[in-house]
Design a protein around this motif. Sequence first.
Motif, PDB file in Angstrom:
ATOM      1  N   THR A 211       0.706  -1.291   0.239  1.00 45.61           N
ATOM      2  CA  THR A 211       0.208  -0.160  -0.084  1.00 45.61           C
ATOM      3  C   THR A 211       0.410   1.169  -0.288  1.00 45.61           C
ATOM      4  O   THR A 211       1.942   1.484   0.278  1.00 45.61           O
ATOM      5  CB  THR A 211      -1.154  -0.082   0.518  1.00 45.61           C
ATOM      6  N   ARG A 212       0.691   2.361  -0.703  1.00 41.77           N
ATOM      7  CA  ARG A 212       1.456   2.954  -0.891  1.00 41.77           C
ATOM      8  C   ARG A 212       0.504   4.209  -0.519  1.00 41.77           C
ATOM      9  O   ARG A 212       0.645   5.556  -0.517  1.00 41.77           O
ATOM     10  CB  ARG A 212       1.932   3.455  -2.503  1.00 41.77           C
ATOM     11  N   ILE A 213      -1.278   4.811  -0.810  1.00 43.93           N
ATOM     12  CA  ILE A 213      -1.662   6.254  -0.638  1.00 43.93           C
ATOM     13  C   ILE A 213      -2.906   5.307  -0.563  1.00 43.93           C
ATOM     14  O   ILE A 213      -3.814   4.749  -0.577  1.00 43.93           O
ATOM     15  CB  ILE A 213      -2.172   6.678  -2.068  1.00 43.93           C
ATOM     16  N   ILE A 214      -3.572   6.574   0.532  1.00 46.44           N
ATOM     17  CA  ILE A 214      -4.515   6.361   0.362  1.00 46.44           C
ATOM     18  C   ILE A 214      -5.850   7.530  -0.296  1.00 46.44           C
ATOM     19  O   ILE A 214      -5.106   8.865   0.211  1.00 46.44           O
ATOM     20  CB  ILE A 214      -4.954   6.506   2.262  1.00 46.44           C
ATOM     21  N   VAL A 215      -6.545   7.204  -0.727  1.00 47.96           N
ATOM     22  CA  VAL A 215      -7.299   7.889  -1.213  1.00 47.96           C
ATOM     23  C   VAL A 215      -8.791   8.720  -1.066  1.00 47.96           C
ATOM     24  O   VAL A 215      -9.303   7.866   0.230  1.00 47.96           O
ATOM     25  CB  VAL A 215      -8.290   8.203  -2.863  1.00 47.96           C
ATOM     26  N   VAL A 216      -9.094   9.703  -0.304  1.00 45.95           N
ATOM     27  CA  VAL A 216     -10.241  10.550  -0.025  1.00 45.95           C
ATOM     28  C   VAL A 216     -10.493  11.733  -0.259  1.00 45.95           C
ATOM     29  O   VAL A 216     -10.216  12.138  -1.010  1.00 45.95           O
ATOM     30  CB  VAL A 216      -9.977  11.132   1.307  1.00 45.95           C
ATOM     31  N   ASN A 217     -12.244  11.695  -0.185  1.00 47.49           N
ATOM     32  CA  ASN A 217     -12.824  12.481  -2.276  1.00 47.49           C
ATOM     33  C   ASN A 217     -14.099  12.829  -0.539  1.00 47.49           C
ATOM     34  O   ASN A 217     -14.637  12.484   0.127  1.00 47.49           O
ATOM     35  CB  ASN A 217     -13.267  12.155  -2.595  1.00 47.49           C
ATOM     36  N   SER A 218     -13.912  14.153   0.018  1.00 47.29           N
ATOM     37  CA  SER A 218     -15.308  14.812   0.829  1.00 47.29           C
ATOM     38  C   SER A 218     -14.672  15.843   0.317  1.00 47.29           C
ATOM     39  O   SER A 218     -14.103  16.866   0.520  1.00 47.29           O
ATOM     40  CB  SER A 218     -14.360  14.883   2.532  1.00 47.29           C
ATOM     41  N   PRO A 219     -15.766  17.266   0.613  1.00 45.71           N
ATOM     42  CA  PRO A 219     -17.465  16.150   0.129  1.00 45.71           C
ATOM     43  C   PRO A 219     -17.239  15.880  -0.989  1.00 45.71           C
ATOM     44  O   PRO A 219     -16.213  15.364  -1.824  1.00 45.71           O
ATOM     45  CB  PRO A 219     -18.703  17.145  -0.388  1.00 45.71           C
ATOM     46  N   GLN A 220     -18.073  14.292  -1.081  1.00 39.69           N
ATOM     47  CA  GLN A 220     -17.656  13.380  -2.073  1.00 39.69           C
ATOM     48  C   GLN A 220     -18.740  13.393  -2.881  1.00 39.69           C
ATOM     49  O   GLN A 220     -19.970  13.989  -3.242  1.00 39.69           O
ATOM     50  CB  GLN A 220     -17.937  11.826  -0.929  1.00 39.69           C
ATOM     51  N   ASN A 221     -18.049  13.059  -3.924  1.00 38.88           N
ATOM     52  CA  ASN A 221     -19.548  12.559  -5.738  1.00 38.88           C
ATOM     53  C   ASN A 221     -18.528  11.152  -5.924  1.00 38.88           C
ATOM     54  O   ASN A 221     -17.723  10.489  -5.282  1.00 38.88           O
ATOM     55  CB  ASN A 221     -17.977  13.146  -6.626  1.00 38.88           C
ATOM     56  N   PRO A 222     -19.581   9.959  -5.271  1.00 38.94           N
ATOM     57  CA  PRO A 222     -21.054  10.248  -5.917  1.00 38.94           C
ATOM     58  C   PRO A 222     -22.420  10.507  -4.837  1.00 38.94           C
ATOM     59  O   PRO A 222     -24.170  10.023  -4.966  1.00 38.94           O
ATOM     60  CB  PRO A 222     -21.338   9.142  -6.665  1.00 38.94           C
ATOM     61  N   THR A 223     -21.607  10.242  -3.879  1.00 36.50           N
ATOM     62  CA  THR A 223     -22.617  10.472  -2.165  1.00 36.50           C
ATOM     63  C   THR A 223     -23.037  11.330  -2.074  1.00 36.50           C
ATOM     64  O   THR A 223     -24.066  11.695  -0.667  1.00 36.50           O
ATOM     65  CB  THR A 223     -21.816   9.370  -1.584  1.00 36.50           C
TER      66      THR A 223
END
Length: 372
Positions: free
Chosen positions: A158-170
């Motif tokens: 493992t190298r990277i954690i992706v986060v997306n906030s506010p999120q698409n699609p939720t």
Amino acid sequence: MEELLASRVRNLNVSGIRKIFNRAASIKDSINLSIGQPDFDVPDPVKEAAIRAIRDGFNRYTMTGGITELQEGIRRQVIDRCGVEPEHLFVTSGVSGGLLLAFMSLVDEGDEVLIPDPFFIVYKVLVEQFGGVPVFYNTYPDFRIREEELESKVTDRTRIIVVNSPQNPTGGCYSEDELKTVAAVASRHRLLVLSDEIYERFTYEGAASSMLRHHPDTVMLSGFTKSMGMPGWRIGYAAGPRAVVEKMETLQQFTFVCAPSPFQKACAETLDVDLDPIIESYRKKRDLVYEGLKDRYRMVKPEGAFYFFIEVPWEGKTGTEFVEAAIKRKLLLVPGGAFSTRDTHFRLSFAASDETLERGIEALNSMAVEGK
Ligand code: PMP
């Protein structure tokens, strides 16, 4: 000719979202709730600034990292919002440009990248393009990050954690505690966090926090394509640790060269344009849809972005089947399978006129009542 294609693109297909987009063109008077871009136009003062820049001959290449005024304006915004000064930042060709440069700079063959499920499809596609392995951490059914789940997906590749906030699609927005959880797992395993914060301005329950605040080894991507109604202008930025972000900028020199000059100039001059009325109108749209559907559909009320991710109400039917049935009623949605390892939901974008939203609510309610 196909045999001449690189193997990495041979199985690359048009995204599930684009497929709906293309079909929309052939349906007259459709109720289009499939679109992931704002329904408002660029504010007038920003348009005027761009026109002025073009007339004044500001049409040449800029420095690779963007014009100084824009970099400085963005730096002030980032410090304001994230509470920390990033070591380095530069202007990208939209967040998509930033994502390409980030994955290109960080992913080697066989590297594993942790991606939330559901997810914005580009993460998966780009990781695969660079020979990496997308590994999904489950956030269903409430789209929250759980430490145990995230931790269980970490391996020595493992190298990277992706986060997306506010999120698409939720439409989900991570709490400070969830961001701290990501930071704890990332620190424990010395991982970099790639944080896509493009919807930062679209929040309806208080401001969205930034991953940069909690984990210094974060590359944060954001931009103006959504917040200023300018998806076609391609202005975004990347901020974070010098070693990584400088390398991304160097790669930009050999790829995008620079973000569009007159639009950089226009953004630099109008960064403080008041977007509050727009956000307020989007809060009303969210509430309209939530109130209109909550009795017949199971969903989490979105705290940000402009999407609902709603469970298919028909027993045993997939998101794709539901969306096909909706198309027969001229209603365009995107099947959950376009954003996930499972196809149990559909995405509804409320970036549409109130009239279109009302028609959509009516169509969905009659679908729920009449059944398949
Ligand atoms: N990230 C997310 C989560 C998005 O939804 C989008 C646009 N749909 C992008 C990045 C790309 O944004 P841009 O137009 O700035 O390239």
